[in-house]
Design a protein around this motif. Structure first.
Motif, PDB file in Angstrom:
ATOM      1  N   UNK A   1       0.888  -0.985  -0.209  1.00 43.55           N
ATOM      2  CA  UNK A   1      -0.406  -0.551  -0.210  1.00 43.55           C
ATOM      3  C   UNK A   1       0.758   1.729  -0.246  1.00 43.55           C
ATOM      4  N   UNK A   2       1.685   1.148   0.103  1.00 41.35           N
ATOM      5  CA  UNK A   2       2.865   2.562   0.428  1.00 41.35           C
ATOM      6  C   UNK A   2       3.973   2.428  -0.640  1.00 41.35           C
ATOM      7  N   UNK A   3       3.379   1.601  -1.589  1.00 43.21           N
ATOM      8  CA  UNK A   3       3.939   1.314  -2.817  1.00 43.21           C
ATOM      9  C   UNK A   3       5.517   0.588  -2.914  1.00 43.21           C
ATOM     10  N   UNK A   4       5.706  -0.412  -1.836  1.00 45.56           N
ATOM     11  CA  UNK A   4       6.727  -0.759  -2.417  1.00 45.56           C
ATOM     12  C   UNK A   4       6.171  -2.445  -3.710  1.00 45.56           C
ATOM     13  N   UNK A   5       7.159  -2.833  -4.215  1.00 48.00           N
ATOM     14  CA  UNK A   5       6.915  -3.035  -5.272  1.00 48.00           C
ATOM     15  C   UNK A   5       7.676  -4.937  -5.699  1.00 48.00           C
ATOM     16  N   UNK A   6       8.219  -4.663  -5.287  1.00 45.91           N
ATOM     17  CA  UNK A   6      10.054  -5.672  -5.503  1.00 45.91           C
ATOM     18  C   UNK A   6       9.772  -6.559  -4.582  1.00 45.91           C
ATOM     19  N   UNK A   7       9.118  -6.825  -3.734  1.00 46.54           N
ATOM     20  CA  UNK A   7       8.493  -8.416  -3.341  1.00 46.54           C
ATOM     21  C   UNK A   7       9.018  -9.803  -3.738  1.00 46.54           C
ATOM     22  N   UNK A   8       9.832 -10.854  -3.036  1.00 44.85           N
ATOM     23  CA  UNK A   8      10.245 -11.981  -3.202  1.00 44.85           C
ATOM     24  C   UNK A   8       9.382 -12.752  -3.393  1.00 44.85           C
ATOM     25  N   UNK A   9       9.625 -13.586  -4.875  1.00 43.91           N
ATOM     26  CA  UNK A   9       8.197 -14.700  -4.944  1.00 43.91           C
ATOM     27  C   UNK A   9       8.289 -15.480  -3.832  1.00 43.91           C
ATOM     28  N   UNK A  10       9.540 -15.857  -2.941  1.00 41.77           N
ATOM     29  CA  UNK A  10       8.843 -16.840  -2.201  1.00 41.77           C
ATOM     30  C   UNK A  10      10.127 -16.518  -1.031  1.00 41.77           C
ATOM     31  N   UNK A  11       9.645 -15.967   0.385  1.00 43.81           N
ATOM     32  CA  UNK A  11      10.063 -15.906   1.161  1.00 43.81           C
ATOM     33  C   UNK A  11       9.784 -16.926   2.051  1.00 43.81           C
ATOM     34  N   UNK A  12      10.730 -17.649   2.340  1.00 39.46           N
ATOM     35  CA  UNK A  12      10.752 -18.328   3.107  1.00 39.46           C
ATOM     36  C   UNK A  12      11.482 -18.619   4.629  1.00 39.46           C
TER      37      UNK A  12
END
Lengths: 323, 209
Positions: free
Chosen positions: A293-304
């Motif tokens: 919601x705060x604008x971040x877009x580069x998330x890891x596809x899978x976070x262990x």
């Protein structure tokens, strides 16, 4: 003619202005409302998933969002209804525990098309890029730790004979089943003295595991260990071993970190389990939604999410869980 | 030949040419082999990581004696300053270095009495887990879309350690030997035990006489 024109045009003009004003107000009001987060869970008929759902909703609320929990009752069709409902109702993010790794993909894609981020918790969907991120227990690494403990704790045969063991698998269509199995075998298969004499599924179910292990013990009464893909099956397996009077000869290992198994470990019965953390997964999913919601877009596809080995060697560290 | 016959014949010929160039037949094993070649090569990735990132990073490893003291003084600060992990949770990894005397040699491990410090264990048999992969913090999770690739990287790094570090060390190790080492350790942030630290070696060599 002018006199005739104005009486007709003025109400229309006023109506447009009124609609614009109220429409504008409506939009402003909507923008000021807290964002809505849907928590769609495979089933609330299992306490583990209840913890997952309630923690996710509580974390979302603590971040200032509205949160609503939907129970899919292990039914992909019902899950589809929940997704459609969430999309139509204008939810802004979905924290999702899928019912089916393949069957749930279409629901995630629908949300994605509608511009709604989906954060999977604990269970994954088999589609790279469909979900914004998937926060999952590191089943493989957890079972590497269990495999290492398994090899270290089952006594070697003085005669050099094979150490016989059995693996009880969870649902064969579930990715977690195979990630756990692969992690375990990545260690145990390195030691040729260990010979797997049976590998059967008990669907993550305690009663099925009891029946399966009872049957296996008829054919292989001389096994030394049983690795189970979850704790419910470990409890069933231990029950079968106990009924056969072989608790000294056969060591049982589970996975999940269920409280009854942690208690069993503390009582010197089951050897070890891998402690998962539904709370960590749920909180991380809610925090990721907040970041989105705060604008971040580069998330890891899978976070262990790390799985901790709870064994007879370190049970004192976890005794607070069963008090 | 009449004109419509010529026209349909030409069209048929054109259609045949188009169909011929649109459909390809390949042997299934060739296609599978090509697919296999494009798969992630964990062994090559691990080898490159070992040579170009992990070994150079060991020059900046934290002194194990100093780390143990820091963990006892301010655990949270020590974890924040020195640990790494790709997963979230309590399990964290540290890249460490140290020096000491070997006081015991067993099948699975050796005990090293750190110079001016406690005893620690260097693993020589059970080289498993993510310690060596994660301790440096030099692999980014966003490089990977498939977690099994990440798992395989760990397995391959551990295989490198078995072959290039542990195997030659085991041929010469003996009690009383002075060694210096670099390695990776795993610690649980919530359940910290500094009295039983096990090092997965990245380098270990005899020093002094």
């Amino acid at each position: 003619m002018n006199q005739a024109f104005f009486p007709k045009k003025i109400p229309l003009f006023a109506l447009i202005i009124t609609l614009l004003i109220f429409g504008g107000c409506q939009k402003t009001s909507s923008e000021n409302q807290p964002k809505q987060v849907a928590v769609i869970i495979s089933t609330l008929n299992n306490p583990w998933f209840v913890v997952l759902a309630e923690t996710a909703a509580a974390q979302a609320k603590s971040l200032g969002y509205e949160a609503k929990i939907f129970d899919s009752q292990n039914n992909t069709a019902l899950e589809t209804d929940h997704f459609e409902n969430a999309i139509v109702s204008g939810f802004d993010a979905i924290l999702f525990n899928p019912t089916d790794a393949d069957g749930s993909v279409v629901n995630v894609l629908k949300a994605k098309e509608a511009g709604i981020p989906v954060f999977c918790m604990d269970r994954e969907v088999n589609s790279s890029g469909a979900a914004t991120s998937q926060i999952l227990s590191d089943n493989y690494a957890g079972c590497v730790a269990i495999g290492k403990y398994f090899v270290q704790t089952i006594p070697k045969k003085p005669s050099g004979d094979a150490i016989k063991y059995v693996e009880i698998l969870g649902l064969v269509g579930d990715n977690n089943t195979w990630n756990r199995s692969k992690g375990f075998h990545s260690v145990v298969d390195s030691y040729p003295a260990f010979k797997m004499v049976a590998q059967q599924s008990a669907d993550f179910d305690r009663n099925k595991a009891l029946e399966v292990v009872e049957s296996i013990l008829q054919a292989h009464p001389d096994i030394d260990g049983i690795f189970c893909g979850n704790d419910a099956m470990a409890m069933g397996a231990y029950q079968a071993v106990m009924a056969a009077g072989k608790t000294r000869e056969i060591k049982v290992y589970g996975f999940d970190g269920a409280l009854d198994v942690i208690e069993s470990i503390s009582n010197g019965k089951i050897m070890a389990t891998g402690l998962q953390s539904p709370e960590t997964m749920a909180k991380t999913a809610a925090l990721y939604a907040d970041d989105y919601f705060k604008g971040k877009r580069d998330f890891p596809q899978k976070m262990p999410v790390a799985v901790e080995l709870v064994s007879q060697a370190n049970i004192k560290d976890y005794s607070a869980l069963i008090k | 030949m009449n004109k419509p016959g010529l026209k349909y014949g030409a069209l048929l010929l054109l259609l045949a040419v188009v169909v011929y160039h649109s459909v390809y037949f390949k042997k299934l094993d060739e296609v599978k082999a090509k697919g296999a070649r494009t798969q992630f090569d964990a062994a090559a990735y691990a080898d490159a990581f070992w040579k170009t990132k992990l070994l150079p990073a060991t020059t900046k490893a934290t002194d194990l004696n100093t780390l143990i003291q820091a963990l006892k003084t301010d655990k949270d600060q020590a974890f924040a300053a020195h640990s790494n992990a790709m997963s979230i949770g309590n399990i964290r990894y540290f890249l460490v270095k140290g020096q000491g005397k070997i006081t015991a040699v067993r099948d699975q491990e050796v005990t090293v009495s750190l110079t001016n410090g406690p005893d620690i264990i260097v693993a020589t048999e059970y080289i498993f887990g993510n310690a060596a992969r994660d301790a440096s913090g030099l692999i980014s999770l966003t490089e990977f879309t498939n977690t099994m690739d990440l798992n395989n990287v760990s397995a391959e790094i551990n295989q490198i350690i078995r072959k290039r570090v542990v195997a030659p060390f085991k041929t010469s190790v003996k009690t009383g030997m002075e060694v210096e080492f670099t390695g990776a350790i795993e610690l649980n942030r919530a359940h910290l035990h500094t009295e039983a630290i096990e090092v997965i070696p990245i380098s270990i060599r005899s020093v002094g006489t």
